[in-house]
Design a protein around this motif. Sequence first.
Motif, short mmCIF file in Angstrom:
data_model
loop_
_atom_site.label_atom_id
_atom_site.label_comp_id
_atom_site.label_asym_id
_atom_site.label_seq_id
_atom_site.Cartn_x
_atom_site.Cartn_y
_atom_site.Cartn_z
N VAL A 81 92.76 -16.03 91.25
CA VAL A 81 92.05 -17.32 91.90
C VAL A 81 91.08 -16.84 92.79
O VAL A 81 89.93 -17.54 92.98
N LYS A 82 91.29 -15.94 93.93
CA LYS A 82 90.40 -15.65 94.72
C LYS A 82 89.13 -15.06 94.21
O LYS A 82 88.15 -15.26 94.71
N GLU A 83 89.19 -14.22 93.29
CA GLU A 83 87.91 -13.51 92.56
C GLU A 83 87.23 -14.76 92.18
O GLU A 83 86.00 -14.61 92.35
N VAL A 84 87.57 -15.59 91.38
CA VAL A 84 86.86 -16.77 90.77
C VAL A 84 86.33 -17.77 91.90
O VAL A 84 85.17 -17.94 91.94
N ALA A 85 87.01 -17.63 92.86
CA ALA A 85 86.39 -18.64 94.15
C ALA A 85 85.46 -18.10 94.79
O ALA A 85 84.48 -18.48 95.00
N GLU A 86 85.37 -16.62 95.03
CA GLU A 86 84.40 -16.02 95.58
C GLU A 86 83.20 -15.69 94.64
O GLU A 86 82.13 -15.84 95.13
N MET A 87 83.49 -15.64 93.32
CA MET A 87 82.13 -15.61 92.25
C MET A 87 81.51 -16.69 92.22
O MET A 87 80.34 -17.12 92.27
N ARG A 88 82.29 -18.08 92.32
CA ARG A 88 81.66 -19.12 92.18
C ARG A 88 80.97 -19.54 93.59
O ARG A 88 80.00 -20.11 93.47
N ALA A 89 81.30 -19.05 94.64
CA ALA A 89 80.67 -19.16 95.95
C ALA A 89 79.38 -18.53 95.93
O ALA A 89 78.31 -19.11 96.06
N ALA A 90 79.31 -17.46 95.28
CA ALA A 90 78.25 -16.46 95.57
C ALA A 90 77.13 -17.10 94.28
O ALA A 90 75.89 -17.50 94.72
N LEU A 91 77.73 -17.50 93.31
CA LEU A 91 76.55 -17.90 92.24
C LEU A 91 76.29 -19.19 92.35
O LEU A 91 74.91 -19.69 91.90
N GLU A 92 77.32 -20.14 92.76
CA GLU A 92 76.73 -21.65 93.08
C GLU A 92 75.64 -21.82 94.21
O GLU A 92 74.94 -22.53 94.25
N VAL A 93 76.01 -21.03 95.23
CA VAL A 93 74.91 -20.84 96.24
C VAL A 93 73.46 -20.55 96.10
O VAL A 93 72.52 -21.10 96.16
N LEU A 94 73.65 -19.30 94.97
CA LEU A 94 72.26 -18.93 94.51
C LEU A 94 71.53 -20.01 93.56
O LEU A 94 70.59 -20.19 93.74
N ALA A 95 72.36 -20.77 92.77
CA ALA A 95 71.87 -21.71 91.97
C ALA A 95 71.24 -22.78 92.82
O ALA A 95 70.20 -23.29 92.55
N LEU A 96 71.85 -23.31 93.64
CA LEU A 96 71.63 -24.30 94.62
C LEU A 96 70.21 -24.18 95.39
O LEU A 96 69.53 -24.90 95.34
N ARG A 97 70.02 -22.60 95.73
CA ARG A 97 68.96 -22.31 96.52
C ARG A 97 67.69 -22.36 95.63
O ARG A 97 66.40 -22.90 96.03
N HIS A 98 67.80 -22.20 94.31
CA HIS A 98 66.85 -22.38 93.13
C HIS A 98 66.51 -23.81 92.74
O HIS A 98 65.53 -24.16 92.31
N ALA A 99 67.82 -24.67 92.91
CA ALA A 99 67.70 -25.83 92.22
C ALA A 99 67.08 -26.98 93.54
O ALA A 99 66.47 -28.03 93.18
N ALA A 100 67.20 -26.56 94.61
CA ALA A 100 66.87 -27.65 95.73
C ALA A 100 65.63 -28.30 95.71
O ALA A 100 65.40 -29.24 95.85
N PRO A 101 64.67 -27.48 95.75
CA PRO A 101 63.10 -27.92 95.37
C PRO A 101 62.79 -28.98 94.23
O PRO A 101 62.07 -29.62 94.36
N HIS A 102 63.97 -28.90 93.43
CA HIS A 102 63.69 -29.71 92.04
C HIS A 102 64.59 -30.94 92.12
O HIS A 102 64.63 -31.60 91.17
#
Length: 222
Positions: A79-100
């Motif tokens: 569960v912790k592994e999935v949570a940490e992966m989600r945190a890293a990848l969703e933050v990455l996606a949000l930074r690219h998504a924000a301008p749009h």
Amino acid sequence: MAKGTDDTIAVRISKALADRIISGAIEPGARLRQDHVAEEFNTSHVPVREAFRRLEAQGLAVSEPRRGVRVAAFDLGEVKEVAEMRAALEVLALRHAAPHLTSAILDLAEEATKAGDKSRDVRSWEEANRAFHRLILAPCGMPRLLATIDDLHAASARFLFAAWRSEWEARTDQDHRAILTALRQGNTESAAATLGRHVQWIGRKPVRTASGATREAFAIVG
């Protein structure tokens, strides 16, 4: 039977079983019997074996020597592994998504949050929660990243349904509102920081198994 037909049936079987495993209809540790599955789907063992391989690749099933295939169990570490992966990848996606992100998209995300707040069961809450995350991340325009995030959300759903099949209480998601406020203000870093913390919140709950035993269940509630 042609290989193409086998592959199509295997996909259908694996999706059906995956849905049952994720929803908790088939419990961790339960045996998946080839003969039973083949009979249910009116097919041979060939596509069933391929379906089982697909479930193993998704981390939903494990093959054990002389014991066959069973539904994969999971523990706090996973569960912790999935949570940490989600945190890293969703933050990455949000930074690219924000301008749009447009006002219309953020309004839809707000509606998804309101729907989640009104949910009276865990399944409708999960659907609303997943919709919120998908809305604010999809404009990143990175399909492989989004596909990986979707897989992680499926894993999160499995943890969630295992812990909260019943006794779900309506909740107000302040993190979602903080993320939307920051995005509307153009403060991407604040939104990303809140999102990173949000998806790593892990709840725990004692649950009763089909055999009557009690075990601790852990889930990502974000």
